[in-house]
Design a protein around this motif. Sequence first.
Motif, PDB file in Angstrom:
ATOM      1  N   ARG A 599       0.835  -1.210   0.000  1.00 57.67           N
ATOM      2  CA  ARG A 599       0.000   0.000   0.000  1.00 57.67           C
ATOM      3  C   ARG A 599       0.868   1.258   0.000  1.00 57.67           C
ATOM      4  O   ARG A 599       0.588   2.215  -0.746  1.00 57.67           O
ATOM      5  N   LYS A 600       1.905   1.256   0.799  1.00 61.46           N
ATOM      6  CA  LYS A 600       2.779   2.428   0.870  1.00 61.46           C
ATOM      7  C   LYS A 600       3.470   2.681  -0.463  1.00 61.46           C
ATOM      8  O   LYS A 600       3.514   3.818  -0.957  1.00 61.46           O
ATOM      9  N   LYS A 601       3.977   1.625  -1.077  1.00 61.46           N
ATOM     10  CA  LYS A 601       4.656   1.767  -2.372  1.00 61.46           C
ATOM     11  C   LYS A 601       3.679   2.233  -3.444  1.00 61.46           C
ATOM     12  O   LYS A 601       3.981   3.124  -4.247  1.00 61.46           O
ATOM     13  N   HIS A 602       2.496   1.648  -3.456  1.00 60.34           N
ATOM     14  CA  HIS A 602       1.476   1.990  -4.443  1.00 60.34           C
ATOM     15  C   HIS A 602       1.041   3.445  -4.271  1.00 60.34           C
ATOM     16  O   HIS A 602       0.838   4.174  -5.255  1.00 60.34           O
ATOM     17  N   GLU A 605       3.661   5.822  -5.653  1.00 60.15           N
ATOM     18  CA  GLU A 605       3.626   5.864  -7.120  1.00 60.15           C
ATOM     19  C   GLU A 605       2.478   6.730  -7.624  1.00 60.15           C
ATOM     20  O   GLU A 605       2.602   7.422  -8.633  1.00 60.15           O
ATOM     21  N   MET A 606       1.353   6.704  -6.907  1.00 58.83           N
ATOM     22  CA  MET A 606       0.174   7.479  -7.307  1.00 58.83           C
ATOM     23  C   MET A 606       0.179   8.887  -6.717  1.00 58.83           C
ATOM     24  O   MET A 606      -0.685   9.711  -7.046  1.00 58.83           O
ATOM     25  N   ASN A 607       1.136   9.151  -5.805  1.00 61.62           N
ATOM     26  CA  ASN A 607       1.229  10.443  -5.120  1.00 61.62           C
ATOM     27  C   ASN A 607      -0.058  10.758  -4.356  1.00 61.62           C
ATOM     28  O   ASN A 607      -0.610  11.860  -4.440  1.00 61.62           O
ATOM     29  N   VAL A 608      -0.529   9.774  -3.616  1.00 62.16           N
ATOM     30  CA  VAL A 608      -1.720   9.940  -2.782  1.00 62.16           C
ATOM     31  C   VAL A 608      -1.420   9.370  -1.394  1.00 62.16           C
ATOM     32  O   VAL A 608      -0.478   8.587  -1.224  1.00 62.16           O
ATOM     33  N   PRO A 609      -2.195   9.737  -0.370  1.00 59.96           N
ATOM     34  CA  PRO A 609      -2.008   9.134   0.952  1.00 59.96           C
ATOM     35  C   PRO A 609      -2.302   7.636   0.911  1.00 59.96           C
ATOM     36  O   PRO A 609      -3.156   7.193   0.133  1.00 59.96           O
ATOM     37  N   PRO A 610      -1.647   6.828   1.731  1.00 59.26           N
ATOM     38  CA  PRO A 610      -1.882   5.376   1.728  1.00 59.26           C
ATOM     39  C   PRO A 610      -3.336   4.989   1.945  1.00 59.26           C
ATOM     40  O   PRO A 610      -3.817   4.008   1.377  1.00 59.26           O
ATOM     41  N   TYR A 611      -4.083   5.762   2.760  1.00 59.99           N
ATOM     42  CA  TYR A 611      -5.467   5.373   3.042  1.00 59.99           C
ATOM     43  C   TYR A 611      -6.383   5.574   1.842  1.00 59.99           C
ATOM     44  O   TYR A 611      -7.518   5.108   1.850  1.00 59.99           O
ATOM     45  N   VAL A 612      -5.922   6.286   0.810  1.00 64.10           N
ATOM     46  CA  VAL A 612      -6.710   6.377  -0.420  1.00 64.10           C
ATOM     47  C   VAL A 612      -6.749   5.013  -1.107  1.00 64.10           C
ATOM     48  O   VAL A 612      -7.748   4.643  -1.727  1.00 64.10           O
ATOM     49  N   ILE A 613      -5.664   4.254  -0.979  1.00 66.27           N
ATOM     50  CA  ILE A 613      -5.636   2.892  -1.531  1.00 66.27           C
ATOM     51  C   ILE A 613      -6.646   2.041  -0.754  1.00 66.27           C
ATOM     52  O   ILE A 613      -7.567   1.477  -1.325  1.00 66.27           O
TER      53      ILE A 613
END
Length: 658
Positions: A599-602, A605-613
Motif C-alpha cells: 500500500r505504501k509503495k502503491h 507511485e500514485m502520489n496519494v495518501p496510503p489510506y486512499v488505496i
Amino acid sequence: MEENQYNLLLDAVKKLSTQTALLFGTAVEQKYGGEFYVTSCDYGGNNFDQEKNMAETPEHILKSVFGYESFRPMQREVIQNVLDGRDTVAVMPTGGGKSICYQIPALIMDGLTVVVSPLIALMQDQVSQLESLGIQAVFLNSAQESDDYFDTCRKIRSGNIKLLYVSPERLSSQRMQDLLHSENVNVDCITIDEAHCISEWGHDFRPDYMEIASVREQFPRAVCLALTATATKVVQNDIARHLKMESPSILVSSFNRPNLFLEVKRKSNAVLQISEYLSERKDQSGIIYCMSRKHVDALFEKLCAMGFSVAKYHAGLSDATRNQSQSDFIKGRVNIMIATVAFGMGINKPDVRFVIHYDLPKSIEQYYQEIGRAGRDGLPSSTLLLYSPADINMVRYFFRQKDDPSKDESLLHDMVQYAETRTCRRSFLLKYFGEAYNPLENDGQCCCDICTRGNENYDMTMEAQKYMSCILRTKQRHTASYVIDVLLGAKTKKILENGDNNLSTWGIGKDLSKGDWLELNACLLDAGYLNKSGNYNVLSLSPYGQKMLMERQKIMLPVQISSEKSRQTFAKPKKKTAPLLDENDEEGKRIAENLRSWRKKHAEEMNVPPYVIFGDKTMLDIASKKPKTIKELLSCYGIGETKAKTMGQEILRIVDGV
C-alpha cells in the motif's frame, strides 16, 4: 459502444440481477480468479439516465462503490432527505461518515453536487479518494495552476462532473457563480461541510461562510445539506437561519465514539509524559495539540532530539512549510503532527491512532472536535489530555483579547469540570451534548481512565492530613498553589513575607510532586473534604473535612499519583482493547505487513495518501478473512467493484504469498 463491448454487457446482464446491472452507466465483463463479474468504468454525469437513477438504491451504491455492508447511524436518514429535496442540518461525530451523506445522493441525482469545504488539503484528499472509486469529482482552489484550473472548468461545463469541491471564498466569487450558471450545469445539491463555522456561537466562526446563503438563493431548486461534528441547539438553529432553510430537518446523531479511550493526566513533566506515551505507540500516527505557537516549536525541537518522527504546523509558519508538513503527515512520511488549533479541520486521515492535548482546550466543543480526529476508521484509538490548573490562566489570557469574554469563560468552566471530574468521562461528554450514555453501546471496549480504574480507592490518609493541616496553619486564606509551595518547602517572596516558612508543615510534602499534590487537592474537593470560594479559589476545610482531620479517620481517594516513590503503590491503569488480529494468526500478520508495504509503495507511485488505496480496517479485514477469489475479496470491508477491478489481482497474490 463497440459491438463486442455491447455483447459482453448483455452476457453480464444475464448473470446479474436487473438492479445490479442498472448500477453501471457503462460496463465491461472482467475475469478474475476464474469468476466473471461486471465492473463500473465511470460514474460521470452522462452515464446515468433517469430510468437508471430510479432503479438505483443507496444500499446498492454503498456496497458496490464504497464496499460497505451497512450504513452508520443516521446516514440513511440524511441521504433520504437529500434525495427527497428536503433541506437538512446533520450533526454527526467526526468519523461518523458525513461525506457518504452527500456522495451517494450525488451518484443518484442527475446534476452537480457542490461541496463547500474549508481546506485545500481536504478537497484534494476527498477528490483523490473519489477518483480511486471511479467517480467524476473535481476541486477548484487557489493552489491550482492556471492550466489545471481552466481544464477543470471545462469539465464542469461539459456536465459530466458529479461532485465539485470549493472553498467558501471561491464560491462567493463572480467567476464561480458564472460557472455554476453554465448551460450544461444543473446544481442539484449544495453541501456545507464544517457548517458550525457559519454560526457566531460555534467554536470556529468564519465570516466567509456567511456569504453562502446569497449564492444558495441563486439555485432555489437545489437541496441544501449542512454538516458538522459539533453543534449545540443554538448553533443548529443558527446554521438553518443563516442558510435560509425552510422547514429544515435537523438530525443529530449520537456523539458517542466507542472506539476512543478518554484519558486525563495531571501535567507534571509534560515532555517526559508525552515521550513515554509515544514510546508505547511506536510507528503509530498521532496529533499533539498545543495552545500556542511557542509550545509547538519547543515541543517539536525536544521530540526531534529524542528521535521521534514529527512535523509541526501553526499560523506563524510559511504557507509552503505548513503545506509540506501537512502533506508529510497525511502521506505517512512522518508519524506525529504537533500543531495549534489551526491544524486539523477537515483532515480526512482515518488511521490517526491517538490525539494528545499538551494544553487545556478552550472549550469542550473544541476538545471533542480535536479528539474526533483519532480513530475515524473505527479501530481502537486513544486520547490524552495533560491538565494543569496553570493552563486556565493561559486560556484566560487569550480571552482578554476579546471584547466580550463572558461566553468563553462559561465554556472554559465546563472544560475544567471535565478535566477534574472523577466520574465517567464519556458520560460527562455525552451529557454536555444532551445525550444519555448507555455503556452497552461501547460493545466491551474500554471507556475512559476513570472507568478502567473502577471504584478503586487508595489510602491517602497521611497525605490528606498533611495537606489539610497546611491549609489550617496558613489560615485558610490561600489557593492550592500556595499551600503546595509551603508543603514543598519553597522560599517564595510571599511565603517569606508571611513567615510560613516557619510552620511545622513547611517542607513536609517533598515526597510528592506538585502535580501529585494538585491531584490530591482535586480528589479532596470532589469528596467534600474541602471548599473553594471566591474569584481566587481560596481553600478552606469543610465541616466534614475538619471532622475527619480531628478524628484522624482513614481517607480513601481515587488518586492518580505519578511520583516515582508512589508508583509501586498506585498501579497504572491498563485499558483492555480487542486485538486487531488474532495474536496467534501468524499468517494474518504476514498478510497485513505485506499489504501495508504494498500500500505504501502503491500510494507513493500514485502520489496519494496510503489510506486512499485502502484503510487499516480494510487491510486487517483482508488479513483476517484471507480471500482466495474476487468474490471473497468483495466481502471484505471497504472493497467495492472498482477497487476489486484495479487492485484485486495484486491483493490476492499478496494473500497467497506469491
